[in-house]
Design a protein around this motif. Structure first.
Motif, PDB file in Angstrom:
ATOM      1  N   ASP A  94      -2.997   9.533  15.700  1.00 43.14           N
ATOM      2  CA  ASP A  94      -4.143   9.881  16.174  1.00 43.14           C
ATOM      3  C   ASP A  94      -3.944   9.731  17.696  1.00 43.14           C
ATOM      4  O   ASP A  94      -5.409  10.058  18.569  1.00 43.14           O
ATOM      5  CB  ASP A  94      -5.308   9.042  15.754  1.00 43.14           C
ATOM      6  N   ARG A  95      -3.201   9.413  18.377  1.00 38.01           N
ATOM      7  CA  ARG A  95      -2.908   9.403  19.717  1.00 38.01           C
ATOM      8  C   ARG A  95      -1.768  10.034  20.324  1.00 38.01           C
ATOM      9  O   ARG A  95      -1.063   9.680  21.336  1.00 38.01           O
ATOM     10  CB  ARG A  95      -2.946   8.120  20.261  1.00 38.01           C
ATOM     11  N   LEU A  96      -1.125  10.993  19.681  1.00 37.06           N
ATOM     12  CA  LEU A  96      -0.036  11.874  20.221  1.00 37.06           C
ATOM     13  C   LEU A  96      -0.107  12.221  21.623  1.00 37.06           C
ATOM     14  O   LEU A  96       1.006  12.453  22.401  1.00 37.06           O
ATOM     15  CB  LEU A  96       0.322  12.951  19.252  1.00 37.06           C
ATOM     16  N   ASP A  97      -1.133  12.477  22.028  1.00 39.32           N
ATOM     17  CA  ASP A  97      -1.314  12.988  23.644  1.00 39.32           C
ATOM     18  C   ASP A  97      -1.283  11.884  24.691  1.00 39.32           C
ATOM     19  O   ASP A  97      -1.402  12.173  25.961  1.00 39.32           O
ATOM     20  CB  ASP A  97      -2.567  13.962  23.848  1.00 39.32           C
ATOM     21  N   ARG A  98      -1.339  10.631  24.230  1.00 39.73           N
ATOM     22  CA  ARG A  98      -1.138   9.656  25.104  1.00 39.73           C
ATOM     23  C   ARG A  98       0.131   9.425  25.596  1.00 39.73           C
ATOM     24  O   ARG A  98       1.105   9.570  25.074  1.00 39.73           O
ATOM     25  CB  ARG A  98      -1.876   8.332  24.465  1.00 39.73           C
ATOM     26  N   PRO A  99       0.233   8.729  26.779  1.00 36.79           N
ATOM     27  CA  PRO A  99       1.651   8.210  27.413  1.00 36.79           C
ATOM     28  C   PRO A  99       2.376   7.411  26.453  1.00 36.79           C
ATOM     29  O   PRO A  99       1.896   6.517  25.771  1.00 36.79           O
ATOM     30  CB  PRO A  99       1.531   7.772  28.705  1.00 36.79           C
ATOM     31  N   GLY A 100       3.745   7.615  26.463  1.00 37.79           N
ATOM     32  CA  GLY A 100       4.868   6.844  25.493  1.00 37.79           C
ATOM     33  C   GLY A 100       4.856   5.501  26.050  1.00 37.79           C
ATOM     34  O   GLY A 100       4.806   4.540  25.346  1.00 37.79           O
ATOM     35  N   THR A 101       4.503   5.303  27.509  1.00 39.15           N
ATOM     36  CA  THR A 101       4.649   4.050  27.921  1.00 39.15           C
ATOM     37  C   THR A 101       3.581   3.149  27.628  1.00 39.15           C
ATOM     38  O   THR A 101       3.320   1.982  28.090  1.00 39.15           O
ATOM     39  CB  THR A 101       4.853   4.344  29.537  1.00 39.15           C
ATOM     40  N   ALA A 102       2.414   3.598  26.958  1.00 43.76           N
ATOM     41  CA  ALA A 102       1.315   3.088  26.412  1.00 43.76           C
ATOM     42  C   ALA A 102       1.439   2.248  25.370  1.00 43.76           C
ATOM     43  O   ALA A 102       0.811   1.259  24.902  1.00 43.76           O
ATOM     44  CB  ALA A 102       0.005   3.965  26.310  1.00 43.76           C
ATOM     45  N   LEU A 103       2.473   2.355  24.600  1.00 43.66           N
ATOM     46  CA  LEU A 103       2.878   1.687  23.442  1.00 43.66           C
ATOM     47  C   LEU A 103       3.593   0.231  23.687  1.00 43.66           C
ATOM     48  O   LEU A 103       4.105   0.092  24.839  1.00 43.66           O
ATOM     49  CB  LEU A 103       3.924   2.605  22.526  1.00 43.66           C
ATOM     50  N   SER A 104       3.364  -0.485  22.623  1.00 42.47           N
ATOM     51  CA  SER A 104       4.244  -1.919  22.572  1.00 42.47           C
ATOM     52  C   SER A 104       5.567  -1.530  22.839  1.00 42.47           C
ATOM     53  O   SER A 104       6.329  -0.644  22.666  1.00 42.47           O
ATOM     54  CB  SER A 104       3.933  -2.836  21.641  1.00 42.47           C
ATOM     55  N   GLY A 105       6.425  -2.696  23.263  1.00 44.23           N
ATOM     56  CA  GLY A 105       7.855  -2.812  23.495  1.00 44.23           C
ATOM     57  C   GLY A 105       8.545  -2.403  22.063  1.00 44.23           C
ATOM     58  O   GLY A 105       9.398  -1.447  22.171  1.00 44.23           O
ATOM     59  N   GLY A 106       8.017  -2.945  20.843  1.00 40.88           N
ATOM     60  CA  GLY A 106       8.603  -2.392  19.738  1.00 40.88           C
ATOM     61  C   GLY A 106       8.442  -0.908  19.369  1.00 40.88           C
ATOM     62  O   GLY A 106       9.266  -0.195  19.017  1.00 40.88           O
ATOM     63  N   GLN A 107       7.293  -0.622  19.654  1.00 46.66           N
ATOM     64  CA  GLN A 107       6.898   0.588  19.482  1.00 46.66           C
ATOM     65  C   GLN A 107       7.334   1.760  20.258  1.00 46.66           C
ATOM     66  O   GLN A 107       8.036   2.832  19.786  1.00 46.66           O
ATOM     67  CB  GLN A 107       5.241   0.948  19.480  1.00 46.66           C
ATOM     68  N   GLN A 108       7.930   1.465  21.606  1.00 46.48           N
ATOM     69  CA  GLN A 108       8.321   2.208  22.441  1.00 46.48           C
ATOM     70  C   GLN A 108       9.943   2.437  21.937  1.00 46.48           C
ATOM     71  O   GLN A 108      10.622   3.494  22.123  1.00 46.48           O
ATOM     72  CB  GLN A 108       8.399   1.485  23.761  1.00 46.48           C
ATOM     73  N   GLN A 109      10.507   1.350  21.429  1.00 47.97           N
ATOM     74  CA  GLN A 109      11.756   1.386  20.896  1.00 47.97           C
ATOM     75  C   GLN A 109      12.163   2.477  19.638  1.00 47.97           C
ATOM     76  O   GLN A 109      12.858   2.844  19.459  1.00 47.97           O
ATOM     77  CB  GLN A 109      12.448   0.069  20.662  1.00 47.97           C
ATOM     78  N   ARG A 110      10.875   2.480  18.881  1.00 50.45           N
ATOM     79  CA  ARG A 110      11.011   3.111  17.646  1.00 50.45           C
ATOM     80  C   ARG A 110      10.424   4.736  18.113  1.00 50.45           C
ATOM     81  O   ARG A 110      11.168   5.777  17.538  1.00 50.45           O
ATOM     82  CB  ARG A 110       9.858   2.754  16.599  1.00 50.45           C
ATOM     83  N   LEU A 111      10.000   4.700  18.956  1.00 46.79           N
ATOM     84  CA  LEU A 111       9.700   6.141  19.984  1.00 46.79           C
ATOM     85  C   LEU A 111      10.920   6.684  20.427  1.00 46.79           C
ATOM     86  O   LEU A 111      11.040   8.134  20.010  1.00 46.79           O
ATOM     87  CB  LEU A 111       8.744   5.977  20.962  1.00 46.79           C
ATOM     88  N   CYS A 112      11.989   5.637  20.930  1.00 47.40           N
ATOM     89  CA  CYS A 112      13.236   6.371  21.450  1.00 47.40           C
ATOM     90  C   CYS A 112      14.079   6.723  20.198  1.00 47.40           C
ATOM     91  O   CYS A 112      14.873   7.611  20.154  1.00 47.40           O
ATOM     92  CB  CYS A 112      13.580   5.105  22.274  1.00 47.40           C
ATOM     93  N   LEU A 113      13.859   5.970  19.065  1.00 43.50           N
ATOM     94  CA  LEU A 113      14.692   6.241  17.774  1.00 43.50           C
ATOM     95  C   LEU A 113      14.003   7.584  17.305  1.00 43.50           C
ATOM     96  O   LEU A 113      15.013   8.347  16.993  1.00 43.50           O
ATOM     97  CB  LEU A 113      14.466   5.248  16.803  1.00 43.50           C
ATOM     98  N   ALA A 114      12.846   7.865  17.290  1.00 40.93           N
ATOM     99  CA  ALA A 114      12.317   9.082  16.883  1.00 40.93           C
ATOM    100  C   ALA A 114      12.836  10.215  17.806  1.00 40.93           C
ATOM    101  O   ALA A 114      13.142  11.387  17.221  1.00 40.93           O
ATOM    102  CB  ALA A 114      10.774   9.053  16.921  1.00 40.93           C
TER     103      ALA A 114
END
Length: 271
Positions: A154-174
């Motif tokens: 529900d927030r795909l248009d938000r900056p990737g840097t707004a995620l937590s550290g663990g979420q950012q790492q999973r974002l990089c994996l994605a």
């Protein structure tokens, strides 16, 4: 790979289905040998861990497997790395094509600051010129494989840097998964994460290995024992170069190592 004349402590099953084969791979920074000649195989659809003390060439070896090492000034390699039998270091091979087939996740999460969550995932797809709907489907598929979709749908248009550290790492994996790689290289992907985020990354590694070959560098021997099927132990040699001392099934490396160096490292006598 079975034991080699160069290193009898490399013990892989003779019937191994090798995804990558390192054939005389030697890695340099300028004229300095960083990693000594290496001959071994990386099993397909399995997790291979690389362990060893700091400064022994683990990350350098990892980066050589998709030609990232040559992006470092003075970085070069001799020998061959065979991906399904084809040498990725052949002069005719485009390194960018190699890195699409062999993705990488780094130690520190590195989402693109000027990009949204969706754009972070789709950045690698932009070279393909695919349509909007196909791109959106690919983003959703990659985020689901990285166990992040339910948290960010529900927030795909938000900056990737707004995620937590663990979420950012999973974002990089994605982001790595979006281009459908055959292998993923992970350089201490959980070292900057809290225990809960670390556990999620480890669970994802075990889930993904059924379809993707994974090679992970880790300082955490417990993590290597938990997630990997095969383990390589690296250490410095008498010339000051890194090298693979021993390699084989993880259970064997941790319970019945053949090398005294491996045993000393596993038991905490050094490193």
């Amino acid at each position: 790979m079975t034991a080699t004349a160069a290193n009898p402590n490399i013990q892989m099953p003779p019937a191994i289905d090798a995804h990558l084969v390192l054939d005389g791979l030697t890695i340099y920074y300028g004229s300095r040998e960083a990693v000594a000649r290496t001959d071994l195989a990386i099993p397909r659809a399995r997790v291979t861990a690389i362990i060893g003390p700091s400064g022994c060439g683990k990350s350098t070896l990892l980066r050589s497997l998709n030609r990232m090492h040559e992006t470092v000034p003075g970085g070069r390699a001799e020998g061959r790395v065979l991906l399904d039998g084809a040498n990725i270091y052949d002069p005719s091979v485009d390194p960018i094509h190699v890195r699409r087939r062999i993705g990488m996740v780094f130690q520190q999460p590195n989402p693109l600051r000027a990009r949204t969550i969706a754009e972070n995932v789709s950045i690698g797809l932009e070279l393909d010129g695919i349509g909007r709907r196909e791109k959106e489907a690919a983003v959703e598929r990659a985020l689901k494989r990285a166990a992040l979709w339910d948290e960010v749908a529900d927030r795909l248009d938000r900056p990737g840097t707004a995620l937590s550290g663990g979420q950012q790492q999973r974002l990089c994996l994605a982001r790595a998964l979006a281009v459908e790689p055959e292998l993923i290289l992970m350089d201490e992907p959980a070292s900057a994460l809290d225990p809960i985020a670390t556990l999620r990354i480890e669970e994802l590694i075990r889930e993904l290995m059924t379809e993707i070959t994974i090679v992970i560098v880790t300082h955490n021997m417990q993590q290597a024992a938990r997630v990997s099927d095969y383990t390589m132990f690296m250490n410095l040699n008498e010339r000051g170069s890194g090298g693979v001392v021993e390699a084989g099934p993880t259970q064997m490396i941790f319970t019945a190592p053949k090398s005294k160096q491996t045993e000393d490292y596993i038991t905490g006598r050094f490193g």
